[in-house]
Design a protein around this motif. Structure first.
Motif, PDB file in Angstrom:
ATOM      1  N   MET A   1       0.840  -1.190   0.000  1.00  0.00           N
ATOM      2  CA  MET A   1       0.000   0.000   0.000  1.00  0.00           C
ATOM      3  C   MET A   1       0.883   1.251   0.000  1.00  0.00           C
ATOM      4  N   THR A   2       0.568   2.202  -0.859  1.00  0.00           N
ATOM      5  CA  THR A   2       1.308   3.448  -0.947  1.00  0.00           C
ATOM      6  C   THR A   2       1.010   4.342   0.248  1.00  0.00           C
ATOM      7  N   ALA A   3       2.043   5.047   0.738  1.00  0.00           N
ATOM      8  CA  ALA A   3       1.869   5.987   1.840  1.00  0.00           C
ATOM      9  C   ALA A   3       2.505   7.321   1.464  1.00  0.00           C
ATOM     10  N   ILE A   4       1.942   8.401   1.958  1.00  0.00           N
ATOM     11  CA  ILE A   4       2.464   9.736   1.686  1.00  0.00           C
ATOM     12  C   ILE A   4       2.182  10.626   2.884  1.00  0.00           C
ATOM     13  N   ASP A   5       3.060  11.576   3.111  1.00  0.00           N
ATOM     14  CA  ASP A   5       2.842  12.593   4.141  1.00  0.00           C
ATOM     15  C   ASP A   5       2.110  13.778   3.523  1.00  0.00           C
ATOM     16  N   LEU A   6       1.265  14.410   4.304  1.00  0.00           N
ATOM     17  CA  LEU A   6       0.565  15.623   3.882  1.00  0.00           C
ATOM     18  C   LEU A   6       0.946  16.721   4.861  1.00  0.00           C
ATOM     19  N   ASN A   7       1.642  17.755   4.378  1.00  0.00           N
ATOM     20  CA  ASN A   7       2.103  18.816   5.269  1.00  0.00           C
ATOM     21  C   ASN A   7       1.508  20.164   4.898  1.00  0.00           C
ATOM     22  N   SER A   8       1.531  21.077   5.871  1.00  0.00           N
ATOM     23  CA  SER A   8       1.039  22.432   5.625  1.00  0.00           C
ATOM     24  C   SER A   8       1.798  23.414   6.497  1.00  0.00           C
ATOM     25  N   ASP A   9       1.971  24.639   5.989  1.00  0.00           N
ATOM     26  CA  ASP A   9       2.619  25.700   6.740  1.00  0.00           C
ATOM     27  C   ASP A   9       1.620  26.302   7.724  1.00  0.00           C
ATOM     28  N   MET A  10       2.062  26.494   8.962  1.00  0.00           N
ATOM     29  CA  MET A  10       1.153  26.960  10.017  1.00  0.00           C
ATOM     30  C   MET A  10       1.839  27.932  10.960  1.00  0.00           C
TER      31      MET A  10
END
Length: 256
Positions: A1-10
């Motif tokens: 299963m593919t995995a990815i991080d999801l990031n955001s500037d805060m």
């Protein structure tokens, strides 16, 4: 299963000036790049954002920048390497201490804005940033563009390096970001962004502004927190990826 991080500037609000909906984004993303006070943010904002990230179990990164509050860190500064090293060290020391007080820990560094873009190719400033990270905490990972100079320098210094793609930014045929000064540089439609990210994650490609299909390898995908549609885009991306069996997981989580 593919995995990815999801990031955001805060943490980019300042005093009474509010920018972005950090609380809503923290319920969606897996990593938070928290401003360290040089391009945005202040001690109270930093403290609150770190506490909220800790409560939501979101991995924390230091969003270091040029000393440029007025320009939101998006203006290039021709800082001497020693000065830039000291500035980055100062920011890292501040957020690491604040994170400890908030019950969490800084696990990676993601430079912001003009600094991020400049050290993709500027070796002197890239070395200055890497020197700062290694001096404060060589256990910190670095998040940068694929193929960047700073990534190469960091790996040579023994730092862990992870690569990033941008959900809401247009790409050039060379795989770099289109300047924000040009039309079409920022993509704002949540559905279009979600499909674009799915292609990045599952196919390893992105369509550049001229229609060229560009290969891209990413450990993390960024949604800019200052975008008016940031929360909607992040939700659309997470829903689209999850529907296709992709796991959202922080690249710099403790077990990573």
């Amino acid at each position: 299963m593919t995995a990815i991080d999801l990031n955001s500037d805060m943490g980019e609000s300042f005093g009474r000036w509010r920018l972005g909906d950090d609380e809503a984004l923290l319920a969606v993303v897996s990593s938070a790049n928290i401003a360290c006070g040089f391009h945005a943010g202040d001690p109270s904002v930093m403290r609150r954002t770190l506490a909220n990230a800790a409560a939501d179990g979101v991995t924390v990164g230091a969003h270091v920048a040029y000393r440029d509050l007025a320009g939101f860190g998006r203006r290039y500064i021709d800082a001497a390497p020693a000065e830039l090293t000291a500035d980055v060290m100062y920011q890292l020391a501040a957020i690491k201490g604040m994170a400890q007080a908030a019950g969490t820990q800084v696990r990676y560094v993601k430079p912001h804005g003009a600094l991020y873009n400049n050290i993709v190719h500027d070796e002197a400033q890239a070395k200055a940033v890497v020197e700062a990270i290694a001096a404060i905490d060589p256990g910190l990972a670095l998040l940068t563009l694929p193929g960047s100079t700073v990534g190469r320098v960091a790996e040579a210094a023994g730092l862990r390096v992870f690569r990033e793609a941008f959900a809401d930014r247009a790409y050039t045929p060379e795989g770099t970001l289109v300047s924000r000064r040009l039309p079409g540089a920022v993509i704002s439609d949540p559905a279009a962004v979600a499909e674009r990210v799915l292609r990045m994650v599952t196919d390893g490609t992105v369509v550049a502004v001229d229609g060229t299909v560009v290969p891209i390898h990413a450990d993390s995908v960024c949604v800019h927190g200052d975008s008016p549609a940031a929360v909607e885009m992040a939700k659309a991306i997470r829903a689209r990826l999850t529907a296709e069996g992709v796991t959202i997981r922080a690249f710099a989580a403790p077990e990573a």
